[in-house]
Design a protein around this motif. Structure first.
Motif, PDB file in Angstrom:
ATOM      1  N   VAL A  12       7.166  13.027  -8.216  1.00 56.67           N
ATOM      2  CA  VAL A  12       7.365  12.548  -9.589  1.00 56.67           C
ATOM      3  C   VAL A  12       6.404  11.406  -9.905  1.00 56.67           C
ATOM      4  O   VAL A  12       5.834  11.332 -10.991  1.00 56.67           O
ATOM      5  N   SER A  13       6.233  10.484  -8.938  1.00 59.19           N
ATOM      6  CA  SER A  13       5.405   9.295  -9.156  1.00 59.19           C
ATOM      7  C   SER A  13       4.546   9.056  -7.921  1.00 59.19           C
ATOM      8  O   SER A  13       4.858   8.194  -7.094  1.00 59.19           O
ATOM      9  N   PRO A  14       3.456   9.806  -7.762  1.00 59.75           N
ATOM     10  CA  PRO A  14       2.603   9.606  -6.580  1.00 59.75           C
ATOM     11  C   PRO A  14       2.007   8.206  -6.494  1.00 59.75           C
ATOM     12  O   PRO A  14       1.718   7.719  -5.407  1.00 59.75           O
ATOM     13  N   GLU A  15       1.856   7.536  -7.644  1.00 53.82           N
ATOM     14  CA  GLU A  15       1.305   6.177  -7.609  1.00 53.82           C
ATOM     15  C   GLU A  15       2.264   5.198  -6.928  1.00 53.82           C
ATOM     16  O   GLU A  15       1.828   4.150  -6.434  1.00 53.82           O
ATOM     17  N   ARG A  16       3.582   5.525  -6.898  1.00 56.53           N
ATOM     18  CA  ARG A  16       4.527   4.657  -6.170  1.00 56.53           C
ATOM     19  C   ARG A  16       4.182   4.629  -4.686  1.00 56.53           C
ATOM     20  O   ARG A  16       4.248   3.577  -4.039  1.00 56.53           O
ATOM     21  N   ILE A  17       3.795   5.751  -4.122  1.00 60.62           N
ATOM     22  CA  ILE A  17       3.468   5.826  -2.703  1.00 60.62           C
ATOM     23  C   ILE A  17       2.075   5.281  -2.436  1.00 60.62           C
ATOM     24  O   ILE A  17       1.836   4.610  -1.424  1.00 60.62           O
ATOM     25  N   ARG A  18       1.180   5.508  -3.371  1.00 64.79           N
ATOM     26  CA  ARG A  18      -0.221   5.117  -3.156  1.00 64.79           C
ATOM     27  C   ARG A  18      -0.469   3.651  -3.493  1.00 64.79           C
ATOM     28  O   ARG A  18      -1.149   2.945  -2.758  1.00 64.79           O
ATOM     29  N   GLY A  69       2.160   1.330  -4.833  1.00 63.88           N
ATOM     30  CA  GLY A  69       3.306   0.432  -4.786  1.00 63.88           C
ATOM     31  C   GLY A  69       4.105   0.431  -6.073  1.00 63.88           C
ATOM     32  O   GLY A  69       3.686   0.947  -7.113  1.00 63.88           O
ATOM     33  N   LEU A  70       5.275  -0.180  -6.008  1.00 68.84           N
ATOM     34  CA  LEU A  70       6.209  -0.170  -7.132  1.00 68.84           C
ATOM     35  C   LEU A  70       5.653  -0.928  -8.333  1.00 68.84           C
ATOM     36  O   LEU A  70       5.895  -0.554  -9.479  1.00 68.84           O
ATOM     37  N   GLN A  71       4.913  -2.001  -8.088  1.00 68.74           N
ATOM     38  CA  GLN A  71       4.414  -2.818  -9.184  1.00 68.74           C
ATOM     39  C   GLN A  71       3.504  -2.021 -10.112  1.00 68.74           C
ATOM     40  O   GLN A  71       3.524  -2.209 -11.327  1.00 68.74           O
ATOM     41  N   ARG A  72       2.705  -1.116  -9.542  1.00 71.78           N
ATOM     42  CA  ARG A  72       1.821  -0.274 -10.364  1.00 71.78           C
ATOM     43  C   ARG A  72       2.579   0.911 -10.953  1.00 71.78           C
ATOM     44  O   ARG A  72       2.315   1.327 -12.085  1.00 71.78           O
ATOM     45  N   ALA A  73       3.525   1.471 -10.196  1.00 73.01           N
ATOM     46  CA  ALA A  73       4.211   2.679 -10.644  1.00 73.01           C
ATOM     47  C   ALA A  73       5.152   2.409 -11.805  1.00 73.01           C
ATOM     48  O   ALA A  73       5.375   3.291 -12.642  1.00 73.01           O
ATOM     49  N   ALA A  74       5.742   1.219 -11.859  1.00 69.52           N
ATOM     50  CA  ALA A  74       6.693   0.897 -12.933  1.00 69.52           C
ATOM     51  C   ALA A  74       6.330  -0.465 -13.523  1.00 69.52           C
ATOM     52  O   ALA A  74       7.143  -1.395 -13.530  1.00 69.52           O
TER      53      ALA A  74
END
Length: 663
Positions: free
Chosen positions: A481-487, A489-494
């Motif tokens: 759903v949110s590959p940027e969370r894994i790549r 981190g949370l600060q960028r993903a949300a």
């Protein structure tokens, strides 16, 4: 008891200040009734010093002691633990005020204050607490210096003397820190089991990890000896949830070592390759009051008291009550030999579902199973469904009774625990063994000290499924759903929702964010240099200094600095004594002693003025009354700073010289 044994009022105020200094850090963790009791005891003793109340009698003291013991029993569930012992020390400190009458009572109370000051480091060992503890010891030492009363109790004089005494003790403190045998720390004593834990919990329900995302407190600091894993491989496992009751995931019976879970300790053999790809790193974990540790998959640790569980985790023999450093080796799962077949017990455990609930999810899983899909194909279908129309959010809506159905087919908005929990439910319903894993994912690389900083908002939940020939392997539904969370981190993903409730959005201000990282680096150095200075590091340092550790070399290392320090103190005192003029009262009294010495009565070294006056009365009865009057005037002029006594001393000495001449 004489008048000189009683406490002057200014000395009593210093004692109260010392008590406040050492008790203040504990006010937040002590029961409210202990804080109120200390305030009441101080008020009562202050009223006694004003003559408004009498000292409490024996019956009142017995009732107070009985009430305190009852209060401690009711306030703490576990008696032989750290928190109740500190509370007992604080209560004893408080009750001492009810019988604070003589200088001996004050001395005992202030000695007890040193112990109370030391208990601060039982709970916290950070730099701010070390600074505060030093200031508290300074106040206690100043209170000791102020006990004679009069000029000695003046803040500038008392604090100045205390500062000089502590400064002189620093070389000895550093020497003892380096050479004294390193014993187990006091904070290794078991603490109260009722204490609140921090970080990842031993259970998971919708919304738990979203709450952790609002905290930027450090959780782990990790240094690597060799290659650093890429961001998409930084999964720090802590717990495995295998039991589901329809809403909450838990470890289940037989997983937690406290409930019979199997643990492999350091001294037992484990079939892991001696060579090949692996990560070597050290983890510094913040206190959690729990036994689980965090590491990558396939961990092995040689640190004492750390063992490995059957479900691929690290645990400690005792809860983590303070910062803990442990070394880990982790092997990528693909580099290890094939997994043994899954036992029937483990298969049933990881297929367990409640008998009823979430009918729509069960029906969809049944259709996937009836199509004859492999575990990988079933997983791909579910992950593709997530990727099509789901939203990753830190503010997921509330779910109803059938939480999996409500998430999959109604709200479709969730955090990592929603995706991991619903994915594992679907895989189990489709006949594939699966489990939820909780821990942390990612981290912020601190370039200045070369370590990975993992914060509480990096808390994460993912899944593992079992397939024949491959064994357990990680699947992270959040990444679909949110590959940027894994790549990233949370600060960028949300970014829009991240730390929205914070009073000061440090992460949005570059300067404050850099200062925050600098402060964390300072704390990291403090821990590695001071707090984690164990016997092994002590031995390495002594070998660097001495080459070979032997009794003569250790004696030289200890004796030479000690002799130089004593010589320096003696020289400083000698120079200070020669260069500083004597006070007027002291100068007149020395003339009095010299005149008596010329007439045959010499004052002995260390003889107190009043004792000297008594000896003059025995040896020269005619001079006795005048010598006693001169001594009394000298004491009042020198110690009470009485101008009238100074004039009287001069007048008495003018009349004393003719008596001496007449013999």
């Amino acid at each position: 008891m004489t008048y000189r044994d009683l406490l002057p009022r200014e000395s009593l105020l210093w004692i109260f200040a010392a008590q406040l200094a050492v008790l203040l850090p504990h006010f937040a963790r002590l029961p409210l009734w202990i804080v109120a009791g200390w305030i009441a005891a101080v008020y009562w003793r202050a009223e006694v010093s004003r003559g408004r109340r009498p000292l409490p009698g024996r019956a009142f003291k017995l009732v107070a002691v009985a009430g305190v013991l009852a209060g401690l029993v009711l306030s703490y569930r576990q008696w032989f633990a750290l928190e109740p012992m500190v509370a007992l020390l604080a209560v004893s400190f408080t009750l001492k005020n009810l019988e604070l009458v003589t200088r001996r009572d004050a001395f005992l109370s202030l000695l007890l204050a040193y112990f109370v000051a030391a208990t601060l480091f039982v709970f916290e060992q950070g730099i701010p607490h070390a600074v505060y503890g030093t200031l508290a010891v300074l106040v206690v030492t100043a209170a000791l210096a102020a006990q004679p009363g009069g000029p000695s109790a003046r803040p500038r004089r008392a604090l100045g003397l205390a500062s000089r005494l502590l400064a002189q003790s620093v070389p000895l403190m550093l020497l003892l820190f380096l050479v004294m045998p390193r014993l187990g720390p006091l904070w290794a004593v078991p603490q109260d089991s009722a204490s609140a834990s921090t970080g990842v919990s031993d259970s998971m329900s919708p919304g738990d990890f979203a709450r952790l995302s609002q905290s930027d407190e450090p959780a782990l600091r990790i240094t690597f000896d060799g290659p650093v894993p890429p961001p998409d491989q930084r999964y720090w496992r802590g717990l495995v949830y295998s039991d589901f009751d329809g809403r909450r995931w838990t470890q289940g019976f037989g997983v937690d070592p406290r409930e019979g879970g199997r643990v492999t300790w350091r001294d037992s053999e484990r079939a892991l390759p001696e060579v090949g790809p692996r990560y070597r790193y050290q983890v510094i974990q913040e206190p959690t009051h729990n036994r689980w540790l965090f590491a990558m998959a396939r961990p092995h640790s040689e640190t004492g008291g750390v063992g490995e569980t059957a479900d691929d985790r690290l645990v400690r023999s005792e809860p983590v009550y303070s910062r803990l450093a442990y070394d880990v080796h982790s092997w990528p799962r693909d580099s290890l030999p094939g997994e043994p077949a899954l036992s029937e017990f483990e298969r049933r455990r990881n297929l367990q579902l409640p008998p009823v609930g979430n009918p729509r999810a069960r029906a969809w899983a049944s259709r996937l199973r009836e199509r004859g899909l492999s575990p990988g194909e079933i997983s791909a279908e579910i992950l593709g469904f997530f990727n099509e129309s789901f939203t990753y959010t830190l503010e997921p809506p509330r779910l109803g009774r059938d939480s999996v159905d409500a998430f999959l087919f109604d709200t479709r908005r969730g955090f990592c625990e929603h995706f991991a929990g619903s994915y594992v439910f679907m895989m189990r319903a489709a006949g594939v063994p699966a489990r939820v894993v909780a821990g942390y994912q990612g981290g912020e690389w601190v370039e200045g000290e070369q370590y990975l900083l993992v914060r509480q908002y990096d808390a994460h939940a993912w899944a593992e499924i079992w397939s024949a020939g491959r064994g357990w392997h990680r699947i992270d539904p959040t990444g679909a759903v949110s590959p940027e969370r894994i790549r990233d981190g949370l600060q960028r993903a949300a970014a829009d929702e991240f730390m929205r409730e914070a009073l000061l959005p440090v992460h949005r201000i570059p300067l404050l964010n850099r200062l925050r990282l600098q402060w964390d680096m300072i704390n990291y150095r403090w821990y590695r240099t001071v707090i984690s200075f164990d016997s092994e590091r002590q031995q390495d340092l002594l070998r660097d200094l001495l080459g070979e550790i032997s009794a003569p070399r250790l004696a030289l290392l200890v004796g030479l600095p000690a002799a130089m320090a004593l010589l320096g103190i003696w020289g400083w005192l000698w120079l200070a004594g020669r260069g500083r003029p004597l006070p007027p009262a002291e100068r007149l009294y020395k003339r009095f002693c010299r005149r008596l010495a010329r007439s045959g009565i010499e004052r002995e070294s260390g003889e107190a003025p009043r004792d000297f006056a008594k000896r003059v009365a025995r040896e020269r009865p005619r001079l006795g009354p005048m010598a006693a009057s001169i001594t009394t005037a000298y004491e009042r002029a020198a110690y009470a700073d009485d101008p009238a006594a100074m004039k009287q001393l001069r007048r008495l000495l003018r009349g004393f010289w003719p008596l001496v001449r007449r013999g």
